[in-house]
Motif scaffolding. Sequence first.
Motif, PDB file in Angstrom:
ATOM      1  N   LEU A 155      -0.654  -9.746  -5.547  1.00 37.62           N
ATOM      2  CA  LEU A 155      -0.430  -8.394  -6.055  1.00 37.62           C
ATOM      3  C   LEU A 155      -0.284  -7.430  -4.879  1.00 37.62           C
ATOM      4  N   TYR A 171      -1.070  -3.299  -4.182  1.00 37.01           N
ATOM      5  CA  TYR A 171      -1.686  -2.079  -4.670  1.00 37.01           C
ATOM      6  C   TYR A 171      -1.298  -0.948  -3.731  1.00 37.01           C
ATOM      7  N   LYS A 196      -2.568   2.954  -2.518  1.00 36.54           N
ATOM      8  CA  LYS A 196      -3.774   3.782  -2.538  1.00 36.54           C
ATOM      9  C   LYS A 196      -3.500   5.120  -1.852  1.00 36.54           C
ATOM     10  N   ALA A 227      -8.636   9.529  -1.525  1.00 37.55           N
ATOM     11  CA  ALA A 227      -9.570   9.987  -2.564  1.00 37.55           C
ATOM     12  C   ALA A 227      -9.268   9.389  -3.943  1.00 37.55           C
ATOM     13  N   GLU A 228      -8.447   8.358  -3.978  1.00 36.22           N
ATOM     14  CA  GLU A 228      -8.190   7.666  -5.243  1.00 36.22           C
ATOM     15  C   GLU A 228      -8.415   6.179  -5.054  1.00 36.22           C
ATOM     16  N   GLY A 229      -8.657   5.468  -6.163  1.00 35.61           N
ATOM     17  CA  GLY A 229      -8.746   4.022  -6.082  1.00 35.61           C
ATOM     18  C   GLY A 229      -7.371   3.398  -5.983  1.00 35.61           C
ATOM     19  N   PRO A 230      -7.296   2.152  -5.556  1.00 35.64           N
ATOM     20  CA  PRO A 230      -6.008   1.458  -5.502  1.00 35.64           C
ATOM     21  C   PRO A 230      -5.352   1.387  -6.877  1.00 35.64           C
ATOM     22  N   PHE A 241      -2.401  -0.508  -9.149  1.00 36.21           N
ATOM     23  CA  PHE A 241      -1.553  -1.694  -9.221  1.00 36.21           C
ATOM     24  C   PHE A 241      -0.083  -1.308  -9.150  1.00 36.21           C
ATOM     25  N   PHE A 244      -1.938  -2.240  -0.051  1.00 34.93           N
ATOM     26  CA  PHE A 244      -2.747  -3.441   0.117  1.00 34.93           C
ATOM     27  C   PHE A 244      -2.087  -4.603  -0.607  1.00 34.93           C
ATOM     28  N   PHE A 259      -8.253  -9.266  -0.327  1.00 32.76           N
ATOM     29  CA  PHE A 259      -7.359  -8.183   0.070  1.00 32.76           C
ATOM     30  C   PHE A 259      -7.061  -8.216   1.558  1.00 32.76           C
ATOM     31  N   GLY A 260      -5.853  -7.786   1.900  1.00 35.17           N
ATOM     32  CA  GLY A 260      -5.530  -7.512   3.279  1.00 35.17           C
ATOM     33  C   GLY A 260      -6.116  -6.171   3.693  1.00 35.17           C
ATOM     34  N   SER A 261      -5.950  -5.834   4.967  1.00 36.19           N
ATOM     35  CA  SER A 261      -6.556  -4.613   5.500  1.00 36.19           C
ATOM     36  C   SER A 261      -5.705  -3.369   5.264  1.00 36.19           C
ATOM     37  N   GLY A 311     -10.900   1.520   7.450  1.00 34.18           N
ATOM     38  CA  GLY A 311      -9.854   0.753   8.118  1.00 34.18           C
ATOM     39  C   GLY A 311      -9.702  -0.678   7.645  1.00 34.18           C
ATOM     40  N   GLN A 312     -10.424  -1.032   6.610  1.00 29.37           N
ATOM     41  CA  GLN A 312     -10.341  -2.401   6.098  1.00 29.37           C
ATOM     42  C   GLN A 312      -9.932  -2.397   4.633  1.00 29.37           C
ATOM     43  N   GLY A 313      -9.591  -3.570   4.145  1.00 30.86           N
ATOM     44  CA  GLY A 313      -9.285  -3.705   2.728  1.00 30.86           C
ATOM     45  C   GLY A 313     -10.551  -3.929   1.932  1.00 30.86           C
ATOM     46  N   PRO A 314     -10.474  -3.791   0.630  1.00 32.04           N
ATOM     47  CA  PRO A 314     -11.646  -4.032  -0.215  1.00 32.04           C
ATOM     48  C   PRO A 314     -12.172  -5.460  -0.059  1.00 32.04           C
ATOM     49  N   LEU A 358     -15.825   0.437  -4.575  1.00 28.86           N
ATOM     50  CA  LEU A 358     -14.845   0.467  -5.652  1.00 28.86           C
ATOM     51  C   LEU A 358     -15.265  -0.442  -6.793  1.00 28.86           C
ATOM     52  N   PHE A 385      -8.633  -0.145 -10.798  1.00 27.12           N
ATOM     53  CA  PHE A 385      -9.692   0.381  -9.958  1.00 27.12           C
ATOM     54  C   PHE A 385     -10.070   1.807 -10.328  1.00 27.12           C
ATOM     55  N   GLY A 386     -11.344   2.109 -10.116  1.00 28.06           N
ATOM     56  CA  GLY A 386     -11.810   3.476 -10.194  1.00 28.06           C
ATOM     57  C   GLY A 386     -11.574   4.182  -8.868  1.00 28.06           C
ATOM     58  N   PRO A 387     -11.909   5.470  -8.795  1.00 29.13           N
ATOM     59  CA  PRO A 387     -11.667   6.239  -7.572  1.00 29.13           C
ATOM     60  C   PRO A 387     -12.650   5.920  -6.455  1.00 29.13           C
TER      61      PRO A 387
END
Lengths: 112, 115
Positions: free
Chosen positions: A34, A36, A38, A41-44, A46, A89, A102-104, B40-43, B90, B106-108
């Motif tokens: 997938l 995503y 981002k 101040a918001e979540g990722p 899709f 991401f 997840f990637g960075s 600087g990283q992913g989840p 998250l 995802f949420g914020p």
Amino acid sequence: DQQVKQNSPSLSVQEGRISILNCDYTNSMFDYFLWYKKYPAEGPTFLISISSIKDKNEDGRFTVFLNKSAKHLSLHIVPSQPGDSAVYFCAASGINFNKFYFGSGTKLNVKP
Amino acid sequence: DAGVTQSPTHLIKTRGQQVTLRCSPKSGHDTVSWYQQALGQGPQFIFQYYEEEERQRGNFPDRFSGHQFPNYSSELNVNALLLGDSALYLCASSLAVEISTDTQYFGPGTRLTVL
């Protein structure tokens, strides 16, 4: 262990041109991927997905390509728009994983 | 549909304290996953709850624990906070028997700062 890697922390593209974001993975058991997006101040959110039975999936301006032999996927955005500026991401999973890796992230900046 | 909601938005704690973060899944979703996103990283996957039980866990110490309630909402608890626990936390929800092929919403996030 970093099983999903995005080696480009940032990418800058002119509005109207193509943006190509890349992602590599190491686990051959991954079969679902997938992307995503981002905003701060918001979540990722899709964006688009692809399963390993396909090598391409398209949704409007967004296309994801999967190269299983190279363990590589890419996201193409055509044409790029300033509103596409965000962190992207990629994530991967597989049967019985029950979680995503997840990637960075790659920060895309689309310049007007 | 309110989507995935999380509270609080921001939190500041000191080392050694305990914290509880909350998540309400998207309407109709029954599975909740928690992720930690350091700067600087992913989840990074912490754990996942389904039918009020922890179904899957990532590589996080036992200081991280959770709970899911009958209404599918969830809590993440972190004990004995360390500076390194500072991150965006998250919550993601989904509806799937096979979580690995379902989209997570995802949420914020909750921004936790440990001083």
